[in-house]
Design a protein around this motif. Sequence first.
Motif, mmCIF file in Angstrom:
data_model
loop_
_atom_site.group_PDB
_atom_site.id
_atom_site.type_symbol
_atom_site.label_atom_id
_atom_site.label_comp_id
_atom_site.label_asym_id
_atom_site.label_seq_id
_atom_site.Cartn_x
_atom_site.Cartn_y
_atom_site.Cartn_z
ATOM 1 N N THR A 97 27.422 -34.866 -12.933
ATOM 2 C CA THR A 97 27.754 -33.926 -11.859
ATOM 3 C C THR A 97 27.912 -32.505 -12.359
ATOM 4 O O THR A 97 27.939 -31.571 -11.552
ATOM 5 N N ASP A 98 28.029 -32.320 -13.690
ATOM 6 C CA ASP A 98 28.265 -30.981 -14.223
ATOM 7 C C ASP A 98 26.976 -30.240 -14.562
ATOM 8 O O ASP A 98 27.004 -29.121 -15.061
ATOM 9 N N HIS A 99 25.825 -30.859 -14.323
ATOM 10 C CA HIS A 99 24.548 -30.194 -14.491
ATOM 11 C C HIS A 99 23.513 -30.934 -13.654
ATOM 12 O O HIS A 99 23.738 -32.054 -13.193
ATOM 13 N N GLY A 100 22.356 -30.305 -13.437
ATOM 14 C CA GLY A 100 21.290 -30.953 -12.702
ATOM 15 C C GLY A 100 20.613 -32.025 -13.538
ATOM 16 O O GLY A 100 20.678 -32.019 -14.774
ATOM 17 N N ASN A 101 19.958 -32.973 -12.875
ATOM 18 C CA ASN A 101 19.246 -34.066 -13.536
ATOM 19 C C ASN A 101 17.802 -34.085 -13.034
ATOM 20 O O ASN A 101 17.550 -33.813 -11.857
ATOM 21 N N ALA A 102 16.876 -34.408 -13.935
ATOM 22 C CA ALA A 102 15.465 -34.480 -13.556
ATOM 23 C C ALA A 102 14.900 -35.837 -13.945
ATOM 24 O O ALA A 102 15.033 -36.262 -15.096
ATOM 25 N N LEU A 103 14.289 -36.522 -13.000
ATOM 26 C CA LEU A 103 13.561 -37.764 -13.257
ATOM 27 C C LEU A 103 12.087 -37.410 -13.332
ATOM 28 O O LEU A 103 11.499 -36.990 -12.327
ATOM 29 N N THR A 104 11.503 -37.543 -14.525
ATOM 30 C CA THR A 104 10.089 -37.247 -14.709
ATOM 31 C C THR A 104 9.340 -38.550 -14.926
ATOM 32 O O THR A 104 9.640 -39.300 -15.860
ATOM 33 N N VAL A 105 8.376 -38.828 -14.054
ATOM 34 C CA VAL A 105 7.561 -40.034 -14.155
ATOM 35 C C VAL A 105 6.267 -39.659 -14.852
ATOM 36 O O VAL A 105 5.402 -38.995 -14.285
ATOM 37 N N GLY A 106 6.155 -40.066 -16.125
ATOM 38 C CA GLY A 106 4.960 -39.787 -16.899
ATOM 39 C C GLY A 106 4.042 -40.997 -16.938
ATOM 40 O O GLY A 106 4.357 -42.060 -16.395
ATOM 41 N N GLU A 107 2.908 -40.833 -17.599
ATOM 42 C CA GLU A 107 1.946 -41.935 -17.662
ATOM 43 C C GLU A 107 2.464 -43.074 -18.528
ATOM 44 O O GLU A 107 2.271 -44.247 -18.223
ATOM 45 N N ASP A 108 3.131 -42.731 -19.644
ATOM 46 C CA ASP A 108 3.657 -43.746 -20.554
ATOM 47 C C ASP A 108 5.178 -43.864 -20.510
ATOM 48 O O ASP A 108 5.725 -44.882 -20.930
ATOM 49 N N THR A 109 5.845 -42.821 -20.045
ATOM 50 C CA THR A 109 7.309 -42.763 -20.123
ATOM 51 C C THR A 109 7.899 -42.230 -18.832
ATOM 52 O O THR A 109 7.397 -41.248 -18.276
ATOM 53 N N THR A 110 8.960 -42.890 -18.370
ATOM 54 C CA THR A 110 9.746 -42.382 -17.245
ATOM 55 C C THR A 110 11.144 -42.103 -17.772
ATOM 56 O O THR A 110 11.773 -42.978 -18.362
ATOM 57 N N GLN A 111 11.625 -40.881 -17.587
ATOM 58 C CA GLN A 111 12.888 -40.506 -18.211
ATOM 59 C C GLN A 111 13.703 -39.598 -17.303
ATOM 60 O O GLN A 111 13.177 -38.943 -16.407
ATOM 61 N N VAL A 112 15.013 -39.584 -17.558
ATOM 62 C CA VAL A 112 15.926 -38.641 -16.920
ATOM 63 C C VAL A 112 16.368 -37.641 -17.975
ATOM 64 O O VAL A 112 16.767 -38.028 -19.082
ATOM 65 N N SER A 113 16.278 -36.363 -17.663
ATOM 66 C CA SER A 113 16.696 -35.324 -18.590
ATOM 67 C C SER A 113 17.585 -34.317 -17.881
ATOM 68 O O SER A 113 17.617 -34.237 -16.648
ATOM 69 N N THR A 114 18.312 -33.539 -18.683
ATOM 70 C CA THR A 114 19.177 -32.480 -18.156
ATOM 71 C C THR A 114 18.330 -31.298 -17.705
ATOM 72 O O THR A 114 17.395 -30.886 -18.402
ATOM 73 N N VAL A 115 18.662 -30.734 -16.564
ATOM 74 C CA VAL A 115 17.995 -29.530 -16.071
ATOM 75 C C VAL A 115 18.727 -28.315 -16.631
ATOM 76 O O VAL A 115 19.925 -28.147 -16.404
ATOM 77 N N ILE A 116 18.008 -27.493 -17.388
ATOM 78 C CA ILE A 116 18.605 -26.233 -17.848
ATOM 79 C C ILE A 116 18.736 -25.325 -16.638
ATOM 80 O O ILE A 116 17.754 -25.076 -15.941
ATOM 81 N N PRO A 117 19.947 -24.839 -16.347
ATOM 82 C CA PRO A 117 20.143 -24.064 -15.119
ATOM 83 C C PRO A 117 19.322 -22.775 -15.102
ATOM 84 O O PRO A 117 19.034 -22.188 -16.145
ATOM 85 N N ASP A 118 18.928 -22.371 -13.919
ATOM 86 C CA ASP A 118 18.302 -21.070 -13.747
ATOM 87 C C ASP A 118 18.807 -20.478 -12.440
ATOM 88 O O ASP A 118 19.785 -20.962 -11.869
ATOM 89 N N THR A 119 18.164 -19.427 -11.972
ATOM 90 C CA THR A 119 18.643 -18.753 -10.773
ATOM 91 C C THR A 119 18.481 -19.607 -9.520
ATOM 92 O O THR A 119 19.156 -19.379 -8.528
ATOM 93 N N GLY A 120 17.554 -20.581 -9.569
ATOM 94 C CA GLY A 120 17.297 -21.392 -8.399
ATOM 95 C C GLY A 120 16.343 -20.747 -7.416
ATOM 96 O O GLY A 120 16.029 -21.323 -6.383
ATOM 97 N N PHE A 121 15.854 -19.553 -7.758
ATOM 98 C CA PHE A 121 14.987 -18.826 -6.840
ATOM 99 C C PHE A 121 13.603 -18.616 -7.450
ATOM 100 O O PHE A 121 13.475 -18.390 -8.647
ATOM 101 N N ALA A 122 12.595 -18.663 -6.597
ATOM 102 C CA ALA A 122 11.252 -18.242 -6.992
ATOM 103 C C ALA A 122 11.095 -16.783 -6.567
ATOM 104 O O ALA A 122 11.498 -16.404 -5.474
#
Length: 227
Positions: A97-122
């Motif tokens: 809960t103290d940082h964002g999480n990313a689930l990346t589904v790759g061809e060989d690997t599916t993993q959860v990693s920490t999202v490095i924070p950014d401004t949240g804006f494009a």
Amino acid sequence: MLETFRCRRMAVALAAIVSGCSSDPTIVEQPGTAELRVVHASPAVGDIDVRVAQVSVVSGLAYGRSSGVLRVPSGTQVITVRSGGAQIAQFSANLATDHGNALTVGEDTTQVSTVIPDTGFAVSNRANIRLINVVGATTADPTLLHLRLRFPDIADSTAVIGLDAKVASHGPMMYFNPGHFSASFVAQGSVVVLAQAEFDVAAGRKVAIVLERSSGGTYAVRIITEP
């Protein structure tokens, strides 16, 4: 000398992005929930569905796309990924809960990693690009890499960004002039290209450069469109 100046300029820009980051103001905090983004980077499967703790959070996400930020149950949860009715991955992961999480589904690997924070804006008049690294089962050298990102400028410029391929990552947004890009990965100290991709990014568009290493040790690059 010119490339060194550009590299330093990019390092300063990256430091400014990280130091000036903040949470996405559109995300409403809810007790007992965490932030999750889902990235579909596997050309081997069709649209994917994702369940967290038996709750459907993503349905029909196409290859080459990522979801927006989702609110999902926090803590250690079972994550299930299915495509066309077939289960392609199921595992437990801690959704913090103290940082964002990313689930990346790759061809060989599916993993959860920490999202490095950014401004949240494009930025509407810039090309918005981030780097995602998917850690494969193979950890033999080379794993210390450089991303050489050629980007449009007054004259074409190249940013050199270091990464450790053994560390899963979902990097912050970087901002460039829109136009044509070339992303090449090389081992640090080498000029031999391990994986590369060319792509265009229009003003206001968001993309992710996803690097994944296969079980055989080869690297592949995929370009993902963000909402």
